[in-house]
Design an enzyme around this catalytic site. Sequence first.
Site, mmCIF file in Angstrom:
data_model
loop_
_atom_site.group_PDB
_atom_site.id
_atom_site.type_symbol
_atom_site.label_atom_id
_atom_site.label_comp_id
_atom_site.label_asym_id
_atom_site.label_seq_id
_atom_site.Cartn_x
_atom_site.Cartn_y
_atom_site.Cartn_z
ATOM 1 N N GLY A 10 45.805 40.918 39.644
ATOM 2 C CA GLY A 10 45.394 40.896 38.229
ATOM 3 C C GLY A 10 44.801 39.555 37.837
ATOM 4 C CB THR A 12 39.724 39.879 36.609
ATOM 5 O OG1 THR A 12 40.471 41.107 36.685
ATOM 6 C CG2 THR A 12 38.999 39.635 37.920
ATOM 7 N N GLY A 13 42.548 39.153 34.711
ATOM 8 C CA GLY A 13 43.115 39.388 33.379
ATOM 9 C C GLY A 13 43.405 38.087 32.648
ATOM 10 C CD GLN A 14 46.331 36.670 27.332
ATOM 11 O OE1 GLN A 14 45.870 36.550 26.214
ATOM 12 N NE2 GLN A 14 47.558 37.106 27.543
ATOM 13 C CG ASP A 65 43.142 49.744 42.792
ATOM 14 O OD1 ASP A 65 42.113 49.841 42.106
ATOM 15 O OD2 ASP A 65 44.260 50.196 42.408
ATOM 16 C CB ALA A 89 49.898 46.125 34.743
ATOM 17 C CB SER A 91 48.298 45.438 30.528
ATOM 18 O OG SER A 91 47.101 45.104 29.865
ATOM 19 C CE1 TYR A 102 44.754 53.596 38.386
ATOM 20 C CE2 TYR A 102 45.108 52.580 36.230
ATOM 21 C CZ TYR A 102 44.707 52.499 37.558
ATOM 22 O OH TYR A 102 44.269 51.305 38.047
ATOM 23 C CB THR A 134 56.571 44.114 29.385
ATOM 24 O OG1 THR A 134 56.283 44.318 27.997
ATOM 25 C CG2 THR A 134 56.909 45.467 30.002
ATOM 26 C CD GLU A 136 55.650 47.564 24.205
ATOM 27 O OE1 GLU A 136 55.691 48.795 24.116
ATOM 28 O OE2 GLU A 136 55.630 46.811 23.210
ATOM 29 C CE1 TYR A 158 52.171 47.698 30.705
ATOM 30 C CE2 TYR A 158 53.655 47.454 28.843
ATOM 31 C CZ TYR A 158 52.956 46.901 29.893
ATOM 32 O OH TYR A 158 53.033 45.548 30.131
ATOM 33 C CE LYS A 162 53.768 46.049 33.518
ATOM 34 N NZ LYS A 162 53.495 44.876 34.362
HETATM 35 P P1 NAP Z 1 45.326 42.190 31.286
HETATM 36 O O1 NAP Z 1 44.527 41.115 30.631
HETATM 37 O O2 NAP Z 1 45.154 43.597 30.883
HETATM 38 O O3 NAP Z 1 45.059 42.052 32.868
HETATM 39 C C1 NAP Z 1 45.494 43.045 33.751
HETATM 40 C C2 NAP Z 1 44.915 42.754 35.121
HETATM 41 O O4 NAP Z 1 45.323 43.792 36.022
HETATM 42 C C3 NAP Z 1 43.388 42.747 35.164
HETATM 43 O O5 NAP Z 1 42.969 41.757 36.087
HETATM 44 C C4 NAP Z 1 43.060 44.120 35.695
HETATM 45 O O6 NAP Z 1 41.820 44.190 36.347
HETATM 46 C C5 NAP Z 1 44.175 44.276 36.699
HETATM 47 N N1 NAP Z 1 44.395 45.653 37.119
HETATM 48 C C6 NAP Z 1 44.602 46.758 36.359
HETATM 49 N N2 NAP Z 1 44.805 47.830 37.118
HETATM 50 C C7 NAP Z 1 44.723 47.422 38.404
HETATM 51 C C8 NAP Z 1 44.818 48.066 39.666
HETATM 52 N N3 NAP Z 1 45.052 49.376 39.765
HETATM 53 N N4 NAP Z 1 44.680 47.319 40.781
HETATM 54 C C9 NAP Z 1 44.428 45.987 40.709
HETATM 55 N N5 NAP Z 1 44.304 45.323 39.546
HETATM 56 C C10 NAP Z 1 44.461 46.036 38.417
HETATM 57 O O7 NAP Z 1 46.885 41.858 31.163
HETATM 58 P P2 NAP Z 1 47.613 40.467 30.826
HETATM 59 O O8 NAP Z 1 47.795 40.374 29.358
HETATM 60 O O9 NAP Z 1 46.956 39.379 31.574
HETATM 61 O O10 NAP Z 1 49.059 40.764 31.422
HETATM 62 C C11 NAP Z 1 49.367 40.445 32.780
HETATM 63 C C12 NAP Z 1 50.569 41.262 33.211
HETATM 64 O O11 NAP Z 1 51.687 40.962 32.374
HETATM 65 C C13 NAP Z 1 50.404 42.760 33.123
HETATM 66 O O12 NAP Z 1 51.143 43.325 34.180
HETATM 67 C C14 NAP Z 1 51.030 43.136 31.798
HETATM 68 O O13 NAP Z 1 51.470 44.460 31.830
HETATM 69 C C15 NAP Z 1 52.163 42.149 31.745
HETATM 70 N N6 NAP Z 1 52.609 41.706 30.417
HETATM 71 C C16 NAP Z 1 51.714 41.266 29.501
HETATM 72 C C17 NAP Z 1 52.167 40.777 28.287
HETATM 73 C C18 NAP Z 1 51.211 40.236 27.262
HETATM 74 O O14 NAP Z 1 51.621 40.125 26.093
HETATM 75 N N7 NAP Z 1 50.013 39.839 27.624
HETATM 76 C C19 NAP Z 1 53.556 40.757 28.011
HETATM 77 C C20 NAP Z 1 54.431 41.210 28.983
HETATM 78 C C21 NAP Z 1 53.959 41.664 30.218
HETATM 79 P P3 NAP Z 1 40.435 44.451 35.530
HETATM 80 O O15 NAP Z 1 40.041 43.098 34.998
HETATM 81 O O16 NAP Z 1 39.563 44.967 36.606
HETATM 82 O O17 NAP Z 1 40.749 45.443 34.453
HETATM 83 O O1 F7E Z 2 50.005 46.112 19.726
HETATM 84 C C1 F7E Z 2 50.108 47.550 16.377
HETATM 85 C C2 F7E Z 2 50.580 48.410 17.532
HETATM 86 O O2 F7E Z 2 48.375 46.594 21.550
HETATM 87 C C3 F7E Z 2 50.906 45.345 18.966
HETATM 88 C C4 F7E Z 2 50.629 44.419 25.902
HETATM 89 O O3 F7E Z 2 50.202 43.159 26.381
HETATM 90 O O4 F7E Z 2 52.413 43.395 24.665
HETATM 91 C C5 F7E Z 2 51.283 44.229 24.535
HETATM 92 O O5 F7E Z 2 51.645 45.500 24.034
HETATM 93 C C6 F7E Z 2 51.328 46.129 17.743
HETATM 94 C C7 F7E Z 2 51.752 47.578 18.026
HETATM 95 O O6 F7E Z 2 50.376 45.086 21.966
HETATM 96 C C8 F7E Z 2 46.568 48.193 15.996
HETATM 97 O O7 F7E Z 2 50.939 49.716 17.079
HETATM 98 C C9 F7E Z 2 48.313 48.069 14.716
HETATM 99 O O8 F7E Z 2 52.902 47.872 17.279
HETATM 100 O O9 F7E Z 2 48.518 44.255 20.611
HETATM 101 P P1 F7E Z 2 49.206 45.504 20.978
HETATM 102 P P2 F7E Z 2 51.686 45.826 22.466
HETATM 103 O O10 F7E Z 2 51.607 47.279 22.336
HETATM 104 O O11 F7E Z 2 52.842 45.135 21.829
HETATM 105 C C10 F7E Z 2 53.445 43.893 25.538
HETATM 106 C C11 F7E Z 2 54.542 42.860 25.582
HETATM 107 C C12 F7E Z 2 52.927 44.298 26.863
HETATM 108 O O12 F7E Z 2 53.634 44.241 27.852
HETATM 109 C C13 F7E Z 2 51.620 45.023 26.895
HETATM 110 O O13 F7E Z 2 51.041 44.931 28.194
HETATM 111 O O14 F7E Z 2 50.203 46.218 16.872
HETATM 112 N N1 F7E Z 2 48.717 47.823 15.975
HETATM 113 N N2 F7E Z 2 46.999 48.312 14.704
HETATM 114 C C14 F7E Z 2 47.661 47.877 16.791
HETATM 115 N N3 F7E Z 2 47.550 47.673 18.120
HETATM 116 C C15 F7E Z 2 46.309 47.779 18.677
HETATM 117 N N4 F7E Z 2 46.156 47.543 20.004
HETATM 118 N N5 F7E Z 2 45.214 48.113 17.917
HETATM 119 C C16 F7E Z 2 45.284 48.345 16.573
HETATM 120 O O15 F7E Z 2 44.290 48.628 15.923
#
Ligand code: NAP
Ligand code: F7E
Length: 372
Positions: A10, A12-14, A65, A89, A91, A102, A134, A136, A158, A162
Amino acid sequence: MPRKVALITGVTGQDGAYLAEYLLRLGYQVHGLKRRSSLFNTNRIDHLYQDPHIENRNFVLHYGDMTDSSNLIRIIQETQPDEIYNLAAMSHVKVSFDSPEYTANADGIGTLRLLEAVRLLGFANKTRIYQASTSELYGLVQEVPQSEKTPFYPRSPYAVAKLYAYWITVNYREAYGIFASNGILFNHESPIRGETFVTRKITMAVARIALGMQDVLFLGNLSAKRDWGHAKDYVKAMYLILQQDKADDFVIATGVTTEVRDFVRMAFGEVGIELTFTGEGADEKAFVKSCSHPEYQLPVGKQVLAVDKAYFRPTEVDLLIGDPSKSKKVLGWEPEYDLKGLVKDMMESDIHLMKKDKYLQDGGYRVFNYFE
Ligand code: NAP
Ligand code: F7E
């Protein structure tokens, strides 16, 4: 001392981008797993890219992948990593309701594939694994605030995927002695957050609205509460988790929770626009109350926010607030950003990007990326 080798799935992700940057600064050789895509999707890591002809590169990308075991085995065998950060993931919580199978495959079984690869290759005593768990997992929260001891109650495909990944990580630690740790990270955001997560959707829209490029921002549930931190702080915690003497699981959070509605207020506040809210639920709206910034003047009374039920989720996570005491005590982790600092960073970046977009729309041409 030989360079430490890290493999980031991952990349390429954030988080992958910030973590790669951080580990390179610490002197690691970093390998990144990247999916093949028909167009380049490496914006977030282009500034780290090194030409393959450079000898002893410290940043190397591999196609791969999480749904493809043989390819994971090959990459791990080739790179022989000291540390694997499993960040790959699907995500997006809302999207996981559309693609549940998926999501289970990539996020749940994908983690198993990685752990099995390490075990089968005989790297159980060599390679440490970080699993991106997470907040979540807490879903329908059983306790406030949520700590490492709070029972899980996932509320989306999701989160259920996880949950499997969390427990299979614990199981491989207990069964095979692999140094495998879960970071239970609460929401973390940044200027390079994916554009459909709520914070980035808000900061991009507010920047566009302030510049006269967008009329109204449509959101879903404005009352959801999240514990938002800055991704730059959170990738440091991932690194610390793998530097401990013993594998363990850690909550990473700020301990402060905020409604989506208040994040909207704060983002508009960064461009000097004060809002007034009316109505409830799907009828809630927000209007401009005053504008104090000379550059961003909108008519008082203009509607800038509406609710669209399309963004509601079949099952919602209403409240998340983490208790980071263990990570502060054991890891010595302290975030640098508070929510105000996060919103400011995101707004400054999106105003900068949108001004360039506007320049392009007006006929200009310039190459730019997120890290300028
Ligand atoms: P993100 O920006 O959505 O990045 C996800 C990365 O996973 C991307 O590089 C994506 O590739 C890659 N990916 C998706 N499906 C794949 C597959 N089948 N095989 C290989 N690579 C794949 O997520 P993030 O915010 O950086 O989060 C990083 C991780 O932490 C994730 O596992 C997420 O679920 C978890 N997490 C995130 C948060 C948060 O608030 N950000 C909080 C808790 C946990 P592409 O660029 O090609 O799409
Ligand atoms: O939603 C509400 C939505 O999509 C936050 C992922 O990184 O963090 C992330 O998951 C809240 C939710 O993040 C919109 O219903 C309102 O209650 O930014 P979100 P998330 O669902 O909390 C966790 C920790 C992860 O692990 C995940 O990978 O905001 N909401 N209006 C909205 N959300 C979105 N996306 N778009 C709306 O228009």
